[in-house]
Design a protein around this motif. Structure first.
Motif, PDB file in Angstrom:
ATOM      1  N   ASN A 148     -39.100 -62.838   5.945  1.00  0.00           N
ATOM      2  CA  ASN A 148     -38.552 -63.112   4.617  1.00  0.00           C
ATOM      3  C   ASN A 148     -38.711 -64.592   4.253  1.00  0.00           C
ATOM      4  O   ASN A 148     -37.747 -65.294   3.956  1.00  0.00           O
ATOM      5  CB  ASN A 148     -37.077 -62.707   4.545  1.00  0.00           C
ATOM      6  CG  ASN A 148     -36.514 -62.807   3.128  1.00  0.00           C
ATOM      7  OD1 ASN A 148     -37.256 -62.812   2.159  1.00  0.00           O
ATOM      8  ND2 ASN A 148     -35.198 -62.901   3.016  1.00  0.00           N
ATOM      9  N   VAL A 149     -39.959 -65.054   4.255  1.00  0.00           N
ATOM     10  CA  VAL A 149     -40.280 -66.442   3.925  1.00  0.00           C
ATOM     11  C   VAL A 149     -40.715 -66.509   2.470  1.00  0.00           C
ATOM     12  O   VAL A 149     -41.683 -65.847   2.070  1.00  0.00           O
ATOM     13  CB  VAL A 149     -41.394 -66.988   4.841  1.00  0.00           C
ATOM     14  CG1 VAL A 149     -41.812 -68.387   4.412  1.00  0.00           C
ATOM     15  CG2 VAL A 149     -40.915 -66.997   6.286  1.00  0.00           C
ATOM     16  N   ILE A 150     -40.014 -67.293   1.662  1.00  0.00           N
ATOM     17  CA  ILE A 150     -40.305 -67.358   0.234  1.00  0.00           C
ATOM     18  C   ILE A 150     -40.946 -68.679  -0.178  1.00  0.00           C
ATOM     19  O   ILE A 150     -41.381 -68.823  -1.326  1.00  0.00           O
ATOM     20  CB  ILE A 150     -39.038 -67.120  -0.599  1.00  0.00           C
ATOM     21  CG1 ILE A 150     -37.991 -68.190  -0.307  1.00  0.00           C
ATOM     22  CG2 ILE A 150     -38.478 -65.733  -0.336  1.00  0.00           C
ATOM     23  CD1 ILE A 150     -36.781 -68.130  -1.219  1.00  0.00           C
ATOM     24  N   ASN A 151     -41.022 -69.641   0.748  1.00  0.00           N
ATOM     25  CA  ASN A 151     -41.668 -70.909   0.438  1.00  0.00           C
ATOM     26  C   ASN A 151     -41.931 -71.626   1.753  1.00  0.00           C
ATOM     27  O   ASN A 151     -41.421 -71.243   2.805  1.00  0.00           O
ATOM     28  CB  ASN A 151     -40.783 -71.773  -0.470  1.00  0.00           C
ATOM     29  CG  ASN A 151     -41.562 -72.914  -1.125  1.00  0.00           C
ATOM     30  OD1 ASN A 151     -42.793 -72.968  -1.051  1.00  0.00           O
ATOM     31  ND2 ASN A 151     -40.851 -73.822  -1.770  1.00  0.00           N
ATOM     32  N   VAL A 152     -42.737 -72.654   1.686  1.00  0.00           N
ATOM     33  CA  VAL A 152     -42.987 -73.505   2.846  1.00  0.00           C
ATOM     34  C   VAL A 152     -42.664 -74.941   2.464  1.00  0.00           C
ATOM     35  O   VAL A 152     -42.768 -75.304   1.288  1.00  0.00           O
ATOM     36  CB  VAL A 152     -44.454 -73.366   3.327  1.00  0.00           C
ATOM     37  CG1 VAL A 152     -44.673 -72.048   4.020  1.00  0.00           C
ATOM     38  CG2 VAL A 152     -45.440 -73.537   2.165  1.00  0.00           C
TER      39      VAL A 152
END
Length: 321
Positions: free
Chosen positions: A172-176
């Motif tokens: 559940n990664v929405i940005n870096v």
């Protein structure tokens, strides 16, 4: 023919109804139901997906708790990961199973993010803390593996490119940059946090790499994760569907089917407007500069809607803003 995108693989199937006797997503039909290892779906439940002609793949995915998005006009189907996975356990991918017994920091980055300049610092931490039973695993969210390649040349830590977005879906990664800490037993020690290893872009993100890396060292050396939150933050149903539309968009962009790709990208953006890993991450495949005007317009849009670019704010950063 239909192209099936699932479990990190791409394969051709005859249609959305799979002939009887075929293995489906690793499941086999047995007299008492569909089974994968020790797990089984009993016949009375499986009947909901079975027809005279075969097994309806979309309904079968539903029985497995796996979201799916099909574009029959373009001949492609994407099936996501099962919902309801244990949030306190780190989903396995690539090198992770071989690092059991070691503390791991999974570092999500991309060539379209300034965090690419942090990779040498993460490599330094990997080498510095390796003797304490620690490893960095970096995961590029680049849809084009070649874009990540030049930044990986001198690294010794395990590194993978998540071109189909499956690992971002699992975590559940929405940005870096986003970092997840995993303990020796494969449990989540610290969930998805924005974390930097240098202060290169501190003027933009307001994050202190000194505080973050000090916290990391305390965890590796002393075992103090510094948080009571030991579970991954779960995706919503809309976020899961958005990632599948993004997967279709990426596949269609690669096949030079721009109109269909942009349609799925728009659907993904409508479902999860805050997911920069999707919206900015697909810009290069669409011929858009991810550092250009459209990206800054996207930032302005999200800020106007009160959606934070970097979130959630790690507790060690609260005094640095």
């Amino acid at each position: 023919m239909i192209t099936l995108l699932a479990d990190g693989h791409e394969e051709k199937i005859e249609g959305l109804v799979v002939p009887h006797g075929a293995t489906i997503l690793g499941w086999e039909r047995k007299p008492h139901g569909w089974c994968s290892g020790d797990a089984c779906i009993p016949s009375f439940r499986a009947a909901a997906a079975e027809t005279e002609d075969g097994v309806d793949l979309l309904r079968f995915a539903g029985l497995l708790g796996r979201p799916a998005v099909a574009d029959t006009d373009e001949g492609v189907l994407a099936i996501g990961e099962p919902t309801g996975l244990a949030l306190d356990r780190a989903p396995e991918f690539g090198p992770l199973p071989g690092l059991r017994g070691t503390k791991v920091a999974v570092v999500f980055w991309a060539s379209w993010c300034g965090c690419r300049y942090d990779l040498p610092a993460w490599e330094t931490l990997h080498r510095e803390l390796g003797g304490y039973g620690f490893s960095v695993v970096s995961v590029s969210l680049d849809r084009d593996p070649e874009a990540a390649g030049e930044w990986l040349a001198d690294l010794t830590h395990p590194a993978v490119v998540d071109a189909d977005g499956r690992i971002a879906e699992l975590y559940n990664v929405i940005n870096v940059p986003t970092v997840v800490w995993i303990d020796e037993e494969g449990r989540i020690a610290r969930p998805q946090d924005t974390m930097t290893a240098t202060d290169t872009f501190r003027s933009m993100n307001g994050l202190s790499s000194e505080q973050a890396t000090a916290a990391l060292r305390r965890w590796v050396i002393d075992g103090e994760a510094g948080t009571t939150s030991r579970e991954l933050r779960a995706s919503t149903d809309d976020e899961r569907l958005a990632r599948l539309h993004a997967r279709l968009a990426a596949w269609l962009f690669r096949g030079d089917r721009r109109v269909a790709a942009e349609r799925h990208l728009a659907e993904a953006a409508a479902l999860a407007p805050h997911d920069l890993a999707i919206r900015r991450g697909l810009m290069p495949l669409g011929g858009v500069d991810p550092f250009g005007e459209q990206y800054f317009e996207l930032r302005d849009e999200l800020e106007a809607e009160g959606i934070a670019i970097y979130r959630p704010l790690p507790d060690w950063q609260e005094d640095s803003l």
